[in-house]
Scaffold this motif. Structure first.
Motif, PDB file in Angstrom:
ATOM      1  N   ASP A 210       0.837  -1.210   0.000  1.00 21.92           N
ATOM      2  CA  ASP A 210       0.000   0.000   0.000  1.00 21.92           C
ATOM      3  C   ASP A 210       0.866   1.252   0.000  1.00 21.92           C
ATOM      4  O   ASP A 210       0.357   2.366  -0.110  1.00 21.92           O
ATOM      5  N   SER A 211       2.182   1.089   0.173  1.00 22.84           N
ATOM      6  CA  SER A 211       3.075   2.253   0.139  1.00 22.84           C
ATOM      7  C   SER A 211       3.010   2.866  -1.253  1.00 22.84           C
ATOM      8  O   SER A 211       2.803   2.161  -2.231  1.00 22.84           O
ATOM      9  N   PHE A 212       3.166   4.176  -1.301  1.00 19.73           N
ATOM     10  CA  PHE A 212       3.136   4.813  -2.622  1.00 19.73           C
ATOM     11  C   PHE A 212       4.053   6.027  -2.669  1.00 19.73           C
ATOM     12  O   PHE A 212       4.492   6.530  -1.634  1.00 19.73           O
ATOM     13  N   LEU A 213       4.351   6.416  -3.896  1.00 18.69           N
ATOM     14  CA  LEU A 213       5.250   7.544  -4.118  1.00 18.69           C
ATOM     15  C   LEU A 213       4.443   8.738  -4.609  1.00 18.69           C
ATOM     16  O   LEU A 213       3.605   8.603  -5.497  1.00 18.69           O
ATOM     17  N   VAL A 214       4.685   9.896  -3.997  1.00 18.23           N
ATOM     18  CA  VAL A 214       4.029  11.121  -4.460  1.00 18.23           C
ATOM     19  C   VAL A 214       5.086  11.967  -5.150  1.00 18.23           C
ATOM     20  O   VAL A 214       6.138  12.226  -4.574  1.00 18.23           O
ATOM     21  N   ASN A 215       4.800  12.361  -6.377  1.00 21.75           N
ATOM     22  CA  ASN A 215       5.742  13.222  -7.088  1.00 21.75           C
ATOM     23  C   ASN A 215       5.529  14.644  -6.633  1.00 21.75           C
ATOM     24  O   ASN A 215       4.983  15.477  -7.345  1.00 21.75           O
ATOM     25  N   GLY A 216       5.913  14.935  -5.443  1.00 27.43           N
ATOM     26  CA  GLY A 216       5.664  16.238  -4.841  1.00 27.43           C
ATOM     27  C   GLY A 216       5.784  16.074  -3.337  1.00 27.43           C
ATOM     28  O   GLY A 216       6.633  15.339  -2.867  1.00 27.43           O
ATOM     29  N   VAL A 217       4.903  16.745  -2.609  1.00 26.28           N
ATOM     30  CA  VAL A 217       5.033  16.725  -1.152  1.00 26.28           C
ATOM     31  C   VAL A 217       3.766  16.152  -0.530  1.00 26.28           C
ATOM     32  O   VAL A 217       2.665  16.375  -1.032  1.00 26.28           O
ATOM     33  N   PHE A 361      -3.874  12.908   4.892  1.00 29.95           N
ATOM     34  CA  PHE A 361      -2.660  13.502   4.338  1.00 29.95           C
ATOM     35  C   PHE A 361      -2.979  14.657   3.406  1.00 29.95           C
ATOM     36  O   PHE A 361      -3.942  14.608   2.638  1.00 29.95           O
ATOM     37  N   ASN A 362      -2.175  15.719   3.499  1.00 30.45           N
ATOM     38  CA  ASN A 362      -2.257  16.809   2.526  1.00 30.45           C
ATOM     39  C   ASN A 362      -1.250  16.495   1.436  1.00 30.45           C
ATOM     40  O   ASN A 362      -0.059  16.362   1.712  1.00 30.45           O
ATOM     41  N   ILE A 363      -1.729  16.371   0.213  1.00 29.46           N
ATOM     42  CA  ILE A 363      -0.847  15.923  -0.872  1.00 29.46           C
ATOM     43  C   ILE A 363      -0.790  16.956  -1.994  1.00 29.46           C
ATOM     44  O   ILE A 363      -1.821  17.357  -2.543  1.00 29.46           O
ATOM     45  N   PHE A 364       0.419  17.398  -2.292  1.00 26.69           N
ATOM     46  CA  PHE A 364       0.641  18.350  -3.382  1.00 26.69           C
ATOM     47  C   PHE A 364       1.340  17.589  -4.503  1.00 26.69           C
ATOM     48  O   PHE A 364       2.487  17.177  -4.332  1.00 26.69           O
ATOM     49  N   SER A 365       0.680  17.389  -5.619  1.00 26.89           N
ATOM     50  CA  SER A 365       1.361  16.651  -6.686  1.00 26.89           C
ATOM     51  C   SER A 365       1.408  17.469  -7.978  1.00 26.89           C
ATOM     52  O   SER A 365       0.687  18.463  -8.108  1.00 26.89           O
ATOM     53  N   GLY A 366       2.240  17.013  -8.904  1.00 26.76           N
ATOM     54  CA  GLY A 366       2.427  17.741 -10.163  1.00 26.76           C
ATOM     55  C   GLY A 366       3.037  19.111  -9.923  1.00 26.76           C
ATOM     56  O   GLY A 366       2.563  20.119 -10.428  1.00 26.76           O
ATOM     57  N   CYS A 367       4.103  19.129  -9.126  1.00 26.04           N
ATOM     58  CA  CYS A 367       4.713  20.428  -8.791  1.00 26.04           C
ATOM     59  C   CYS A 367       5.613  20.887  -9.935  1.00 26.04           C
ATOM     60  O   CYS A 367       6.300  20.076 -10.542  1.00 26.04           O
ATOM     61  N   PRO A 368       5.621  22.209 -10.216  1.00 22.93           N
ATOM     62  CA  PRO A 368       6.347  22.703 -11.387  1.00 22.93           C
ATOM     63  C   PRO A 368       7.853  22.448 -11.331  1.00 22.93           C
ATOM     64  O   PRO A 368       8.456  22.042 -12.319  1.00 22.93           O
ATOM     65  N   SER A 369       8.481  22.666 -10.175  1.00 22.18           N
ATOM     66  CA  SER A 369       9.943  22.497 -10.153  1.00 22.18           C
ATOM     67  C   SER A 369      10.279  21.000 -10.131  1.00 22.18           C
ATOM     68  O   SER A 369      11.388  20.607 -10.491  1.00 22.18           O
ATOM     69  N   GLY A 370       9.345  20.170  -9.694  1.00 22.90           N
ATOM     70  CA  GLY A 370       9.515  18.714  -9.724  1.00 22.90           C
ATOM     71  C   GLY A 370      10.742  18.214  -9.011  1.00 22.90           C
ATOM     72  O   GLY A 370      11.287  17.184  -9.359  1.00 22.90           O
ATOM     73  N   ARG A 371      11.201  18.927  -8.016  1.00 22.07           N
ATOM     74  CA  ARG A 371      12.451  18.506  -7.363  1.00 22.07           C
ATOM     75  C   ARG A 371      12.217  17.820  -6.025  1.00 22.07           C
ATOM     76  O   ARG A 371      13.104  17.782  -5.189  1.00 22.07           O
TER      77      ARG A 371
END
Ligand code: ATP
Ligand code: MG
Length: 422
Positions: A210-217, A361-371
């Protein structure tokens, strides 16, 4: 001249152990061997984990050499150096912390009979240096470069490196799953040396898969006040305002002492305070931000005010999370709400508050700087997740290093066997 002729006098504190020579060398070696014996059984895929508990009752279950060495309360001065070896390997390379301790102890053990036979330590050191020089030469010969390979091929090799690291750990059973997650996370942070841009959040419960990766914070929902539930929890392309100020009524009166001669003036003081906070809130709203985050508290008045205007807010966000949001969304943390221009606001493609296990969880994805990247870890008990985090840390460090150094050798004991035949 006279001063030079005087014999040297060294004053030592009473009770100082002045033992030296062969006997002391042998005793140092014995101490190191004893410490290495503790971690010996954790080495390799068939190695076992250690359960360590301290006076305070904290229990740690780990396979990580550096973690075990740090938790051992070693008093012997020579053996303590082994702890430092493990620590430096951990901060420099991440993996291989058990191996360095065992290698050091084995070298010492090999040296012991020579010391007993009266060989001078300097001669032994020279031989070890020669051997290490030869070993490094051989590693370089055997190394395979991943430079010039296609992106797909590179990813496959990196994920193999991560899988080898994970194979000796508790989460070894799911090594492929986590290896590709680690490679994606490291790929997301780009070239910078900022490993803290990969956040690892632990949520007990569920299964490892169930673990997952968020491309953001992503971070756990912070403490909230009444009115919070009325706020919208999902936005597309919101503007994000990051603050380092308190949005609470009480914040204005903390350092003030006001003496009143006429009780009727009291109301005006109270009103002034309300005006100040309303003015601050107005400025936040006018900035056009749809998500307001602050490192300090956002009180009930502010929460309700934002809810009425369809704005999401979260106070007391941990500093590291706020900084990662800033880096990911391109916003800048503000210490005042005056002159909030568009440039200091961050943005992301998608923001939502989502349920993960028993946590929100507060999830911010698709962030412009993507870092940035965040791994949300699930599974079993607390100790299990803690160990999973340490193992992922090893894998992240290894993948990071492999992307930078771009040469790899076969793992899983192959290189060790090869050296045996030199
Ligand atoms: N399939 C395998 N067969 C034989 N040896 C293996 C295999 N996989 C890994 N190893 C060996 O196991 C060792 C790694 O074990 P382990 O991960 O427990 O310790 P470490 O990497 O030295 O320290 P740590 O991971 O605790 O920082 C390496 O020496 C590696 O060569
Ligand atoms: Mg390892």
């Amino acid at each position: 001249m006279a001063a030079m002729m005087q014999p040297q006098i060294i004053l030592l504190k009473e009770g100082t152990d002045t033992s030296q020579g062969k006997a002391q060398l042998v005793s140092n070696i014995n101490a190191c061997t004893a410490v290495a014996d503790v971690v010996r059984s954790t080495l390799g895929p068939r190695g076992m984990d250690k359960l360590i508990h301290d006076d305070k009752g904290t229990v740690t279950i780990s396979n990580d050499g550096a973690t075990i060495m740090k938790l051992l309360d070693i008093v012997h001065p020579a053996a303590k150096i082994l702890v430092d070896i493990a620590k430096s390997q951990d901060s420099e390379v991440g993996d291989g912390t058990t191996t360095v301790v065992l290698l050091a102890a084995e070298f010492l053990r090999e040296a012991k009979p020579f010391i007993e036979d009266g060989v001078h330590p300097q001669n032994l050191i020279r031989s070890f240096r020669n051997a290490s020089y030869k070993a490094i030469q051989k590693v370089k010969e055997l190394a395979k470069s991943i430079e010039g390979q296609s992106l797909e091929e590179k990813k496959r090799l990196l994920s193999k490196c991560a899988a080898t690291t994970l194979s000796s750990k508790l989460i070894g059973g799911e090594k492929e799953f986590f290896a590709s997650m680690v490679v994606d996370a490291v790929g997301a942070i780009g070239d910078g040396d900022r490993l803290n841009m990969i956040g690892i959040k632990k949520v007990p419960g569920g299964t490892m898969r169930d673990s997952f990766l968020v491309n953001g914070v992503a971070f756990k929902k912070t403490f909230s006040y009444a009115g919070f539930e009325q706020q919208p929890k999902k936005f597309l392309n919101p503007k994000i305002l990051l603050l380092n100020i308190e949005l609470e009524l009480k914040s204005e009166k903390e350092n003030a002492e006001i003496r009143l001669s006429d009780p009727s003036q009291y109301q005006s003081i109270v009103d002034a305070e309300w005006n100040i906070i309303y003015d601050k809130l107005d400025k936040c709203v006018q900035s056009g931000a749809k998500v307001v985050l602050s490192r300090l508290a956002i009180g009930d008045l502010a929460t309700q005010y934002f809810a009425d205007r369809d704005i999401f807010c979260a106070g007391r966000v941990a500093e590291e999370d706020l900084l990662r949001v800033a880096a990911a969304t391109g916003g800048t943390v503000q210490t005042s709400v005056n002159n909030v221009v568009d440039e200091v606001l961050g943005t992301c493609e998608h923001f939502e508050e989502r349920q993960v296990g028993n946590e929100r969880f507060n999830i911010f994805s698709g962030c412009p700087s993507g870092r940035t990247a965040t791994i949300v870890l699930r599974g079993g008990a607390d100790q299990f997740i803690e160990e999973a985090e340490r193992s992922l840390h090893d894998a992240i460090m290894i993948v990071r290093r492999a992307t930078k150094n771009s040469t790899v050798v076969a793992g899983g004991g192959a290189i060790d066997v090869r050296f045996y035949h030199i």
